[in-house]
Structures are given as C-alpha cells and as structure tokens.
Write an enzyme that holds these catalytic residues in place. Structure first.
Site, PDB file in Angstrom:
ATOM      1  N   HIS A 182       0.980  -1.275  -0.062  1.00  0.00           N
ATOM      2  CA  HIS A 182       0.180  -0.048  -0.117  1.00  0.00           C
ATOM      3  C   HIS A 182       0.812   1.331   0.085  1.00  0.00           C
ATOM      4  O   HIS A 182       2.095   1.156   0.196  1.00  0.00           O
ATOM      5  CB  HIS A 182      -1.002  -0.129   1.078  1.00  0.00           C
ATOM      6  CG  HIS A 182      -0.551   0.294   2.433  1.00  0.00           C
ATOM      7  ND1 HIS A 182       0.301  -0.813   3.075  1.00  0.00           N
ATOM      8  CD2 HIS A 182      -0.389   1.125   3.362  1.00  0.00           C
ATOM      9  CE1 HIS A 182       0.810  -0.546   4.222  1.00  0.00           C
ATOM     10  NE2 HIS A 182       0.279   0.834   4.575  1.00  0.00           N
TER      11      HIS A 182
ATOM     12  N   HIS B 172       1.481   3.735   1.929  1.00  0.00           N
ATOM     13  CA  HIS B 172       2.045   4.534   2.947  1.00  0.00           C
ATOM     14  C   HIS B 172       3.562   4.572   2.919  1.00  0.00           C
ATOM     15  O   HIS B 172       4.161   3.659   2.524  1.00  0.00           O
ATOM     16  CB  HIS B 172       1.698   3.933   4.340  1.00  0.00           C
ATOM     17  CG  HIS B 172       0.146   4.575   4.658  1.00  0.00           C
ATOM     18  ND1 HIS B 172      -0.513   3.810   5.663  1.00  0.00           N
ATOM     19  CD2 HIS B 172      -0.582   5.383   4.295  1.00  0.00           C
ATOM     20  CE1 HIS B 172      -1.773   4.366   5.519  1.00  0.00           C
ATOM     21  NE2 HIS B 172      -1.847   5.444   4.799  1.00  0.00           N
TER      22      HIS B 172
ATOM     23  N   ASP C  67      -0.319  -3.487   6.414  1.00  0.00           N
ATOM     24  CA  ASP C  67      -1.026  -2.939   7.338  1.00  0.00           C
ATOM     25  C   ASP C  67      -2.547  -3.689   7.787  1.00  0.00           C
ATOM     26  O   ASP C  67      -3.371  -2.753   8.076  1.00  0.00           O
ATOM     27  CB  ASP C  67      -0.893  -1.474   7.459  1.00  0.00           C
ATOM     28  CG  ASP C  67       0.801  -0.970   7.892  1.00  0.00           C
ATOM     29  OD1 ASP C  67       1.536  -2.098   8.275  1.00  0.00           O
ATOM     30  OD2 ASP C  67       0.695   0.265   7.768  1.00  0.00           O
TER      31      ASP C  67
ATOM     32  N   HIS D  69       4.095  -4.641  10.876  1.00  0.00           N
ATOM     33  CA  HIS D  69       4.866  -4.146  11.999  1.00  0.00           C
ATOM     34  C   HIS D  69       4.870  -4.946  13.047  1.00  0.00           C
ATOM     35  O   HIS D  69       4.006  -5.974  13.104  1.00  0.00           O
ATOM     36  CB  HIS D  69       4.205  -2.630  12.494  1.00  0.00           C
ATOM     37  CG  HIS D  69       4.133  -1.702  11.429  1.00  0.00           C
ATOM     38  ND1 HIS D  69       5.120  -0.680  11.260  1.00  0.00           N
ATOM     39  CD2 HIS D  69       3.308  -1.269  10.423  1.00  0.00           C
ATOM     40  CE1 HIS D  69       4.839   0.007  10.222  1.00  0.00           C
ATOM     41  NE2 HIS D  69       3.770  -0.206   9.930  1.00  0.00           N
TER      42      HIS D  69
END
Ligand code: ZN
Length: 242
Positions: free
Chosen positions: A40, A42, A115, A153
């Site tokens: 994505h 980000h 994410d 993450h």
C-alpha cells in the site's frame, strides 16, 4: 526479505520503507535484489522503492489502485506477482480497509499483508470502512491455518494487551502474552505469526465469537446485531486504548 529456492543470492523485499537497510543487507551478504512487493502507498512501506529500483533494476509490484512514487507493475486481486528469476509466485488478494487499494501477497505458505492484519490486531481504518476491513480480514483468515503471517509491523505485545481486555478468559491469549514477552526480551521478533494462531487470539478475526461480541456490546451499551457492528466497535475501542 525473501530468498527464492533456485538461487540463494537472488532476493525480493516486501514494503521497503527505507532503501538504506536493504542496500546494506545486499552488500553485506552479496545478494542481488530481483523484486520488490509493495502492499500500500504509505511512506513507511514504499519510501525506499524508487531508490532501490534505481540502484538495482529490480522489478517492482504494487497495488493497482494506489499511487506509488515510482512506476510499478499494477497488481489487483486474482493477479499473481511472478518472479521467474527467484522461482516464486505470489497470488494477490484485495484487502481494502487500512487504505482503499491495499493488497496482500500469498504464496509458498506465506502471507505478506502490510498493515491489514497484525499479530493480535489489525490496521486502522484510514481510507476504508469497517465492512471492507472485515471482508478483507475474512479473506486472509480463509488461508490455511499453517500459513506464516508476515505483518508490516511488530505490534504484537501492545495488541495482546488489548486482546486480553476484550477476552480475559481466552487462555490462548494468555499463553501468547508470555511467549511474546520472552521473545521480545531476547530482542527476537514475534513474527511471523500463523493464520491458525491469529484465529485463536486476534479479536479482529473473532467478531463472530460470543465472548468478543459480549465485550463489544458491554462497551457500546447496546446490542450489536452483526459481525460488522461488533468489528466496528472493537476497532474504535482499540483506537482509544492505551
Ligand atoms: Zn499503512
């Protein structure tokens, strides 16, 4: 970083937010970067893509519906990211919710989900709806239980603190709290997780479970008749959880 079965020196990376550590690892181990998989838009996931492509000539794959700061091969659900030189092929799954065009890559017993799914948690709803995110998580939960889950993450310990509040009677969560604490104390990651483990501990994959539903209804102070309503309540509860 993914190593293919054919050539131990040829690798791919997923979501390089920064080029420097990838370049350092390539140099230190004498590796050749063949491909980049982006989930994505980000910056902490694609910030290093342009520099890595320029430095190595690697092919870059990214979401068809999002703008990435470098030209990528556009991937959407049902497509597959094939890296012949690595002998690897990953199926693409559309997982909107955290961002509108977020994709995940699945193959070879592994899932790279950016994410969308974290261990014991999920991404915040920045661009999508609870409906979309629940459908995305359901699609990931449908993968085989043994699938290794490589999240974007390492948020496992913080997520488990919340999961334990939602489901204080879930012994799988309590066991995982201890295991995660031991791993982190050694400086080791808790990841990868597995789909099977996430189905036992992750409140966002458990919106249909009676205990999760009751906890969400208690917090909401009203009945939540659908899994989406339960999911949305748990998500907003987590947003304010410290
Ligand atoms: Zn993100």
């Amino acid at each position: 970083m993914i190593r293919g079965p054919h050539d131990p020196r040829a690798v791919a990376v997923v979501d390089p937010g920064d080029a420097a550590p990838v370049m350092a690892a390539l140099a230190a181990e004498g590796l050749r970067l063949e491909a980049i998989l982006a989930t994505h838009h980000h910056a902490d996931h694609v910030g290093g893509v342009a520099e890595l492509v320029a430095a190595t000539g690697a092919r870059a794959f990214g979401p068809a519906r999002e703008r990435i700061p470098v030209a990528v091969e556009h991937m959407a659900g049902g497509a597959s990211a094939r890296v012949e030189s690595l002998g690897l092929e990953f199926g693409v799954i559309d997982v909107p919710g955290h961002t509108a065009g977020h994709i995940a890559y699945a193959g070879h017993g592994a899932l790279f989900c950016g994410d969308t799914l974290f261990s014991a948690g999920c991404g915040r709803l920045f661009e999508g709806t609870a409906d979309q995110m629940l459908a995305s998580l359901d699609a990931l939960a449908a993968l085989p239980d043994g699938t290794q889950v490589f999240c974007g993450h390492e948020y496992t310990e913080a997520n488990l603190r919340f999961a334990a509040v939602v489901e204080p009677r879930n012994s799988a969560i309590m066991d995982y709290v201890k295991r995660a604490a031991a791993l982190r104390a050694e400086g080791a990651p808790t990841l990868p997780s597995t789909i099977g483990l996430e189905k036992r501990v992750n409140p966002f994959l458990r919106s249909r479970h009676e205990d999760v539903k009751s906890a969400a209804e208690y917090r909401a102070g009203r009945s939540l008749p659908t899994p989406v309503a339960v999911f949305a309540e748990i998500r907003s509860w987590k947003d304010g959880f410290r």
